[in-house]
Design an enzyme around this catalytic site. Structure first.
Site, PDB file in Angstrom:
ATOM      1  N   ALA A 163       8.760  10.210   0.355  1.00 55.63           N
ATOM      2  CA  ALA A 163      10.192  10.416   0.119  1.00 55.63           C
ATOM      3  C   ALA A 163      10.839  11.060   1.340  1.00 55.63           C
ATOM      4  O   ALA A 163      11.930  10.679   1.752  1.00 55.63           O
ATOM      5  CB  ALA A 163      10.393  11.284  -1.109  1.00 55.63           C
ATOM      6  N   LYS A 170       5.859  -2.765  -7.404  1.00 55.69           N
ATOM      7  CA  LYS A 170       5.596  -2.540  -5.980  1.00 55.69           C
ATOM      8  C   LYS A 170       4.359  -1.663  -5.863  1.00 55.69           C
ATOM      9  O   LYS A 170       4.400  -0.460  -6.099  1.00 55.69           O
ATOM     10  CB  LYS A 170       6.798  -1.878  -5.305  1.00 55.69           C
TER      11      LYS A 170
HETATM   12  S1  IVH Z   1       6.886  -8.579  -0.778  1.00 58.38           S
HETATM   13  C1  IVH Z   1       8.937  -9.892   3.018  1.00 58.38           C
HETATM   14  N1  IVH Z   1       5.927  -7.735  -3.056  1.00 58.38           N
HETATM   15  O1  IVH Z   1       5.646  -3.211   0.097  1.00 58.38           O
HETATM   16  C2  IVH Z   1       8.418  -9.345   1.741  1.00 58.38           C
HETATM   17  N2  IVH Z   1       5.644  -6.374  -1.153  1.00 58.38           N
HETATM   18  O2  IVH Z   1       7.819  -2.128   1.731  1.00 58.38           O
HETATM   19  C3  IVH Z   1       7.119  -8.765   1.902  1.00 58.38           C
HETATM   20  N3  IVH Z   1       4.389  -4.332  -1.562  1.00 58.38           N
HETATM   21  O3  IVH Z   1       4.627  -4.568   3.149  1.00 58.38           O
HETATM   22  C4  IVH Z   1       6.655  -7.923   0.833  1.00 58.38           C
HETATM   23  N4  IVH Z   1       4.034  -4.658  -3.696  1.00 58.38           N
HETATM   24  O4  IVH Z   1       2.821  -3.828   1.448  1.00 58.38           O
HETATM   25  C5  IVH Z   1       6.099  -7.474  -1.752  1.00 58.38           C
HETATM   26  N5  IVH Z   1       5.092  -7.114  -5.122  1.00 58.38           N
HETATM   27  C6  IVH Z   1       5.258  -6.865  -3.834  1.00 58.38           C
HETATM   28  C7  IVH Z   1       4.753  -5.709  -3.230  1.00 58.38           C
HETATM   29  C8  IVH Z   1       4.969  -5.490  -1.890  1.00 58.38           C
HETATM   30  C9  IVH Z   1       3.814  -3.858  -2.675  1.00 58.38           C
HETATM   31  C10 IVH Z   1       4.369  -3.640  -0.260  1.00 58.38           C
HETATM   32  C11 IVH Z   1       3.890  -4.509   0.868  1.00 58.38           C
HETATM   33  C12 IVH Z   1       5.035  -4.549   1.829  1.00 58.38           C
HETATM   34  C13 IVH Z   1       5.763  -3.296   1.488  1.00 58.38           C
HETATM   35  C14 IVH Z   1       7.209  -3.348   1.906  1.00 58.38           C
END
Ligand code: IVH
Length: 643
Positions: free
Chosen positions: A36, A117
């Site tokens: 955070a 996420k």
């Molecule tokens: S999509 C361009 N989906 O969050 C989009 N990311 O802050 C790429 N992450 O680097 C990421 N859960 O390590 C996507 N369901 C999810 C995710 C996810 C975790 C992480 C991932 C990414 C980071 C971005």
């Protein structure tokens, strides 16, 4: 608007700080601040760059993803850059996101895929002819580290795709993470072996993937969920993300079962709320949810900005961890007399609430985590769980800091017996220690049940002393309400406040029943003392001790009926007493003054009305003369008291 020097300097400062923390987090797996706090730095820089676009430079951390590389692994160039996500923290941010989508895509219905996420590490996996041939970390988004050998040890990840119909060359992307149960076991094992523990599952996952020796990785409980594709032949790609995930699932790739389709802002928010509620019960850590445009054609129309696609956004949960300072460690006495250390913290917003206290469990925990008063500490509040201190940051502590020492038993006893409290002559610390250690007493109330035969078992206590002690105990039963209140050891209630409370309430019952507002309404009682008094009388252990003291014969004379304070002869008069008086001790003089409505303070000021002067007065008398305040000799004082 032109860029001010202050903005320029702040941006430079923020970039340095962000670069430092990026390296700690991504390259060294050793974060020095909470996620955070990091987000806050990033947000501040983003805002500055938005306000002053001249500030934007190509090397700004806002236009790069992640950290540097760890040289131990060979580098691989991603076929397509691995982007990051823009963060949203509020309903307004999500509304803005929808507005932007609608602006670009028009009025057609927009379907989003809502996904948890995961809090782990992004990896890229390449399958050639159905075989897993290469795995890489995200690295800086352009170039990552080759971790194929380590990825091959993760049971969830198929070495060979199942089913049929997969393209000859495909890249999928997803998150490697460590489920909480595995993390807990891993840390327990590390602890037992005297090894360093991991701060959280994400760090444990990162540390495990960065092992040079894959046999170590194999021992680590890692899991994987795929959340999308990287390089993928366009003719093989279904038209929607949701369809792709279905297809990948059929080929044996793990896909998170919590994924849902939503078509509105409300849909997004209820997915978010629902997952936040269930967050503590999930088997793994998540730090928010991600919403992604489902139709790939729409994604192409939306495109990307510097570091993140416009077709997706991460909706972050309130941080479960935050950094603050440990002000003090208090020891609370439980109902059974057990001692529990409690951390008093500088207020900090964590897990959606402001936290000022946290549990420290027990002395061993404090020692194991090396937590000291004054430390910067990471406070954790997950779901409705009681806030706790996850860890301290010893690098930032002053060299003078000392480890916390837990009292071995209730510290109240010594204070209770002292002269100005209940005043038990001859009951010293050593004796109290013996009584406690031999479990002859548990609380102060038990003192009044000591018998000659029990005392005869103690070391170094002759028959005569034992008789004297019993006499002193008996004598101490007859006390005064102010002394009794002081003796209870309520935080911030000293002699003066004890007297004040007694004067105001006149009896114990009314004080015990007083609420915060009533207490605060008393002159000289602030919110903090009021809270301590309330808390004290709410604790069952304390009520039990008071009841036992009274049952064991402790009593005081009721305070005489008396006119309201304003009508007393010395009302509003401020006294200072200095030097040795012949007919009074200091305490007696103070008691006499307050009984007549006067107030006693310790230092002379313009507000002082009288300075009572005994033998060998000190600088207070000189100061009084300087200020033109009359000195009151002892006879005059007695005169005044007699009215
Ligand atoms: S999509 C361009 N989906 O969050 C989009 N990311 O802050 C790429 N992450 O680097 C990421 N859960 O390590 C996507 N369901 C999810 C995710 C996810 C975790 C992480 C991932 C990414 C980071 C971005």
């Amino acid at each position: 608007m032109t860029v001010s020097n202050a903005a320029l300097e702040r941006a430079a400062e923020l970039r340095l700080e962000i670069a430092f923390h990026n390296r700690q987090y991504h390259t060294l797996d050793d974060p020095k601040i909470s996620d955070a706090a990091f987000d806050a730095l990033m947000q501040e820089l983003l805002r500055l760059e938005e306000e002053f676009p001249e500030l934007l430079i190509a090397t700004s951390p806002t236009s790069k993803v992640g950290g540097g590389l760890n040289k131990a692994f060979s580098e691989v160039r991603h076929e397509r850059p691995m982007l990051s996500l823009e963060n949203a923290f509020s309903r307004e941010d999500i509304e803005d996101f929808w507005r932007r989508l609608q602006q670009k895509l028009g009025d057609d219905e927009i379907t989003l895929v809502a996904e948890p996420k995961l809090d782990g590490l992004a990896v890229s996996l390449i399958y050639d002819d159905g075989h897993l041939v290469r795995a890489a970390t995200r690295g800086d988004g352009e170039t990552g580290e080759d971790i194929t050998n380590n990825i091959l040890t993760i049971g969830d990840i198929p070495h060979q795709l199942g089913g049929a119909g997969w393209p000859a060359h495909l890249e999928i992307r997803g998150e490697v993470f460590m489920p909480r149960a595995g993390f807990k076991r891993l840390n327990e094992r590390a602890l037992a072996a005297g090894e360093k523990t991991f701060a959280n599952p994400r760090n444990a996952a990162a540390g495990s993937l960065r092992q040079i020796d894959s046999r170590v990785t194999q021992e680590r409980p890692l899991s994987f969920y795929c959340y999308g594709q990287g390089a993928y032949p366009s003719e093989a790609l279904p038209s929607r993300h949701s369809q792709l995930l279905e297809e990948l699932r059929r080929w044996g790739i793990p896909i998170n079962p919590e994924i849902l389709l939503v078509t509105s802002i409300e849909g997004c928010l209820s997915f978010y709320e629902d997952l936040m509620k269930r967050r503590p019960d999930l088997a793994y850590d998540i730090d928010g949810v991600v919403y992604k445009v489902d139709l790939f054609a729409d994604r192409d129309r939306l495109g990307s900005i510097a570091r993140a696609p416009r077709w997706a956004i991460a909706h972050k949960f309130p941080a479960e961890e935050a950094l603050t300072r440990l002000i003090s460690i208090d020891v609370q006495v439980g109902r059974t007399g057990a001692l529990t250390p409690v951390a008093r913290l500088e207020p900090v917003f964590v897990g959606g609430v402001t936290v000022t206290n946290a549990t420290l469990h027990n002395a061993e925990e404090i020692q194991r985590k090396d937590i000291r008063v004054g430390d910067q500490v990471v406070v954790r509040r997950a779901g409705d769980v009681i806030p706790e201190i996850a860890r301290s940051l010893p690098d930032q502590r002053p060299p003078s800091s000392i480890p916390f020492e837990m009292p071995s038993h209730c510290p109240i006893c010594r204070h209770f017996a002292s002269r100005k409290a209940i005043d038990i002559d001859g009951l010293g610390e050593k004796l109290i220690d013996q009584l406690l250690e031999r479990h002859l007493i548990e609380t102060v109330a038990d003192l009044y049940q000591l018998t000659p035969s029990v005392l005869s078992t103690l070391d170094r206590l002759g028959e005569k002393s034992s008789q004297n002690l019993l006499k002193a105990l008996d004598k101490s039963r007859h006390t005064t309400l102010p002394r009794f209140l002081f003796a209870l050891g309520i935080r911030e209630v000293g002699e003066v406040t004890g007297r004040l409370l007694a004067e105001h309430f006149r009896n114990l019952e009314d004080l015990m029943a007083a609420d915060q507002a009533t207490l605060e309404a008393i002159p000289d009682i602030g919110p903090s003392v009021a809270r301590h008094i309330m808390t004290f009388f709410q604790q069952p252990h304390n009520l039990e001790v008071i009841r036992k003291l009274l049952d064991n014969g402790v009593f005081w004379d009721p305070l005489p009926e008396r006119p309201p304070i304003e009508e007393l002869p010395l009302a509003g008069k401020i006294f200072v007493v200095t030097g040795t008086l012949e007919h009074f001790t200091r305490d007696q003089a103070s008691e006499a003054i307050t009984a007549l409505g006067g107030k006693v303070t310790s230092s002379v000021s313009k507000k002082t009305d009288y300075v009572v002067t005994g033998r060998d007065p000190g600088s207070k008398a000189t100061k009084a003369l300087d200020l033109g305040i009359d000195l009151l000799q002892e006879e005059d004082f007695i005169h005044l008291l007699k009215g």
